[in-house]
Design an enzyme around this catalytic site. Structure first.
Site, PDB file in Angstrom:
ATOM      1  N   GLY A  13       6.089 -82.075  -7.047  1.00  0.00           N
ATOM      2  CA  GLY A  13       6.284 -83.515  -6.908  1.00  0.00           C
ATOM      3  C   GLY A  13       5.967 -84.252  -8.203  1.00  0.00           C
ATOM      4  N   MET A  15       3.485 -86.295  -8.880  1.00  0.00           N
ATOM      5  CA  MET A  15       2.072 -86.129  -9.240  1.00  0.00           C
ATOM      6  C   MET A  15       1.750 -84.674  -9.567  1.00  0.00           C
ATOM      7  SD  MET A  15       0.176 -88.717  -9.595  1.00  0.00           S
ATOM      8  CE  MET A  15      -1.314 -87.742  -9.696  1.00  0.00           C
ATOM      9  N   ALA A 123      -9.449 -90.017  -1.843  1.00  0.00           N
ATOM     10  CA  ALA A 123      -9.358 -91.350  -2.446  1.00  0.00           C
ATOM     11  C   ALA A 123      -7.907 -91.793  -2.505  1.00  0.00           C
ATOM     12  CB  ALA A 123      -9.955 -91.330  -3.851  1.00  0.00           C
ATOM     13  N   ASN A 125      -6.842 -93.743  -4.585  1.00  0.00           N
ATOM     14  CA  ASN A 125      -6.479 -93.927  -5.984  1.00  0.00           C
ATOM     15  C   ASN A 125      -7.553 -93.279  -6.861  1.00  0.00           C
ATOM     16  OD1 ASN A 125      -5.970 -95.078  -8.624  1.00  0.00           O
ATOM     17  ND2 ASN A 125      -4.583 -96.468  -7.540  1.00  0.00           N
ATOM     18  N   HIS A 156       5.464-100.635  -6.506  1.00  0.00           N
ATOM     19  CA  HIS A 156       5.598 -99.209  -6.816  1.00  0.00           C
ATOM     20  C   HIS A 156       7.069 -98.852  -6.997  1.00  0.00           C
ATOM     21  CE1 HIS A 156       1.415 -98.790  -5.380  1.00  0.00           C
ATOM     22  NE2 HIS A 156       1.400 -97.690  -6.110  1.00  0.00           N
ATOM     23  N   LYS A 160       8.628 -94.376  -3.337  1.00  0.00           N
ATOM     24  CA  LYS A 160       7.399 -94.368  -2.525  1.00  0.00           C
ATOM     25  C   LYS A 160       7.747 -94.559  -1.052  1.00  0.00           C
ATOM     26  CE  LYS A 160       2.682 -96.128  -2.293  1.00  0.00           C
ATOM     27  NZ  LYS A 160       2.126 -94.776  -2.084  1.00  0.00           N
ATOM     28  N   THR A 167      -3.846 -97.810  -1.921  1.00  0.00           N
ATOM     29  CA  THR A 167      -4.746 -98.571  -2.798  1.00  0.00           C
ATOM     30  C   THR A 167      -4.845-100.027  -2.351  1.00  0.00           C
ATOM     31  OG1 THR A 167      -4.174 -97.124  -4.607  1.00  0.00           O
ATOM     32  CG2 THR A 167      -5.148 -99.245  -5.202  1.00  0.00           C
TER      33      THR A 167
HETATM   34  P1  NAD Z   1       6.558 -86.609  -4.348  1.00  0.00           P
HETATM   35  O1  NAD Z   1       7.456 -86.849  -3.175  1.00  0.00           O
HETATM   36  O2  NAD Z   1       7.135 -86.646  -5.715  1.00  0.00           O
HETATM   37  O3  NAD Z   1       5.832 -85.196  -4.190  1.00  0.00           O
HETATM   38  C1  NAD Z   1       5.349 -84.718  -2.951  1.00  0.00           C
HETATM   39  C2  NAD Z   1       5.487 -83.222  -3.008  1.00  0.00           C
HETATM   40  O4  NAD Z   1       4.898 -82.656  -1.832  1.00  0.00           O
HETATM   41  C3  NAD Z   1       6.959 -82.780  -3.025  1.00  0.00           C
HETATM   42  O5  NAD Z   1       7.156 -81.875  -4.088  1.00  0.00           O
HETATM   43  C4  NAD Z   1       7.136 -82.090  -1.682  1.00  0.00           C
HETATM   44  O6  NAD Z   1       8.049 -80.992  -1.769  1.00  0.00           O
HETATM   45  C5  NAD Z   1       5.721 -81.594  -1.421  1.00  0.00           C
HETATM   46  N1  NAD Z   1       5.516 -81.249  -0.023  1.00  0.00           N
HETATM   47  C6  NAD Z   1       6.004 -81.864   1.082  1.00  0.00           C
HETATM   48  N2  NAD Z   1       5.675 -81.165   2.184  1.00  0.00           N
HETATM   49  C7  NAD Z   1       4.956 -80.098   1.736  1.00  0.00           C
HETATM   50  C8  NAD Z   1       4.364 -78.982   2.377  1.00  0.00           C
HETATM   51  N3  NAD Z   1       4.466 -78.825   3.699  1.00  0.00           N
HETATM   52  N4  NAD Z   1       3.648 -78.082   1.627  1.00  0.00           N
HETATM   53  C9  NAD Z   1       3.555 -78.225   0.299  1.00  0.00           C
HETATM   54  N5  NAD Z   1       4.165 -79.235  -0.377  1.00  0.00           N
HETATM   55  C10 NAD Z   1       4.847 -80.155   0.342  1.00  0.00           C
HETATM   56  O7  NAD Z   1       5.357 -87.651  -4.207  1.00  0.00           O
HETATM   57  P2  NAD Z   1       4.293 -88.088  -5.332  1.00  0.00           P
HETATM   58  O8  NAD Z   1       4.739 -89.346  -5.983  1.00  0.00           O
HETATM   59  O9  NAD Z   1       3.920 -86.909  -6.156  1.00  0.00           O
HETATM   60  O10 NAD Z   1       3.059 -88.488  -4.383  1.00  0.00           O
HETATM   61  C11 NAD Z   1       2.465 -87.535  -3.522  1.00  0.00           C
HETATM   62  C12 NAD Z   1       1.381 -88.230  -2.706  1.00  0.00           C
HETATM   63  O11 NAD Z   1       0.326 -88.666  -3.588  1.00  0.00           O
HETATM   64  C13 NAD Z   1       1.860 -89.488  -1.978  1.00  0.00           C
HETATM   65  O12 NAD Z   1       1.178 -89.566  -0.725  1.00  0.00           O
HETATM   66  C14 NAD Z   1       1.413 -90.619  -2.897  1.00  0.00           C
HETATM   67  O13 NAD Z   1       1.237 -91.835  -2.229  1.00  0.00           O
HETATM   68  C15 NAD Z   1       0.098 -90.048  -3.369  1.00  0.00           C
HETATM   69  N6  NAD Z   1      -0.414 -90.608  -4.622  1.00  0.00           N
HETATM   70  C16 NAD Z   1      -1.766 -90.788  -4.679  1.00  0.00           C
HETATM   71  C17 NAD Z   1      -2.359 -91.220  -5.835  1.00  0.00           C
HETATM   72  C18 NAD Z   1      -3.857 -91.318  -5.879  1.00  0.00           C
HETATM   73  O14 NAD Z   1      -4.431 -91.640  -6.953  1.00  0.00           O
HETATM   74  N7  NAD Z   1      -4.557 -91.023  -4.772  1.00  0.00           N
HETATM   75  C19 NAD Z   1      -1.582 -91.514  -6.966  1.00  0.00           C
HETATM   76  C20 NAD Z   1      -0.196 -91.318  -6.892  1.00  0.00           C
HETATM   77  C21 NAD Z   1       0.378 -90.842  -5.713  1.00  0.00           C
END
Ligand code: NAD
Length: 271
Positions: A13, A15, A123, A125, A156, A160, A167
């Site tokens: 993904g 992140m 967290a 964020n 965002h 998203k 956050t």
């Molecule tokens: P994204 O859609 O680009 O990536 C998510 C990944 O998870 C994808 O590659 C998908 O294939 C994978 N996935 C889905 N189901 C799965 C499974 N069963 N097993 C393993 N992998 C699986 O999303 P992103 O932008 O990378 O964000 C991911 C999450 O992180 C979101 O919930 C987002 O809101 C969160 N996020 C949190 C922070 C933070 O600081 N806490 C910052 C950015 C994003």
């Protein structure tokens, strides 16, 4: 001292790809496993495929393979993917850093249950600046506790899938707590039509989605004759990734229990 072994869930993904770089950049950590969703084209590739880093770790869709020998799992995926991973971590003494957002109350309760058996940092964020903003917001809300309307605006990227952002909701909880309110009772998520005048007790949310915006948050305190705005703008996902790796290193030194980034940064004791 040997490096901390990190497995990444959601490695393909947005992140996950940056987390591979952040783990490689931190001298205290090394990548030991990489998990993705079944049926995706990245299975079998080196986890560093997107950044040109040779990690020597193959992306897998099998939980036991990806988590074998790891000390800490860092998960940025989807709530329905995270929950089975937590059961596995709790049963196998693996600690977890959870960045995934969008959990419902049952999901949050499952995270708290897993934290009775293993260490978890959860967290919304992981950026240091956002966590400092949470800290500042508590102070601002306590001072501007009368005559100021609170509105939270977040923006965002177009991909998203949850809204408002985790956050923004956390910012709302911090402000509501400081004002002696419950966010559940006072949140207003968007307005349309004949809404009537604003209820002074509410906390409003507005969500913007578009383009490649990494993450902007503003909490507005609007009073008679002045406005105070606390804003944070993220320009790179590396801020979240480096924070999550920092949390993993911190978690390795702590027993089981549920922690957040305020614990990792030592901001809680100063509150
Ligand atoms: P994204 O859609 O680009 O990536 C998510 C990944 O998870 C994808 O590659 C998908 O294939 C994978 N996935 C889905 N189901 C799965 C499974 N069963 N097993 C393993 N992998 C699986 O999303 P992103 O932008 O990378 O964000 C991911 C999450 O992180 C979101 O919930 C987002 O809101 C969160 N996020 C949190 C922070 C933070 O600081 N806490 C910052 C950015 C994003």
């Amino acid at each position: 001292m040997s490096s901390l072994k990190i497995a990444l869930a959601g490695v393909a993904g947005r992140m996950g790809r940056v987390l591979v770089e952040a783990v490689a950049a931190n001298p205290a950590t090394e990548l030991s496993g990489a998990l993705t969703r079944s049926g995706t084209k990245e299975i079998g590739l080196d986890a560093g495929y997107a950044s040109g880093i040779d990690t020597g770790v193959c992306i897998s869709d099998d939980i036991a393979t990806a988590l074998a020998g790891c000390d800490v799992l860092i998960d940025f995926s989807r709530p329905d993917a995270t929950l089975p991973l937590l059961d596995y971590c709790a049963a196998n003494g693996i600690k977890a850093v959870i960045g995934t957002t969008g959990f419902d109350d049952a999901g949050k309760a499952a995270i708290a249950r897993a934290a009775e058996k293993t260490g978890i940092v959860f967290a919304a964020n992981f950026s240091v600046g956002v966590n400092l903003s949470f800290h500042i917001l508590d102070t601002v809300a306590r001072v501007l506790n009368e005559g100021y309307d609170v509105e939270i605006i977040e923006a965002h990227h177009r991909h998203k899938i949850d809204a408002p952002s985790g956050t923004a909701l956390r910012m709302g909880e911090v402000v509501a707590h400081a004002l002696g309110r419950s966010l559940k009772d006072c949140a207003v998520y968007g307005r349309e039509g004949q809404t009537g005048a604003r209820d002074a007790q509410t906390i409003g949310f507005a969500t913007v989605r578009g383009g490649d915006i990494v993450g902007d948050h503003t909490v507005l305190f609007a009073g008679e004759g002045e406005r105070v705005e606390i804003s944070h703008k993220a320009s790179s996902r590396m801020t979240f990734a480096a924070g999550a790796v920092r949390a993993a290193v911190w978690l390795a030194q702590h027993p089981h229990g549920l922690f957040d980034m305020q614990d990792v940064l030592g901001l809680k004791t100063a509150a």
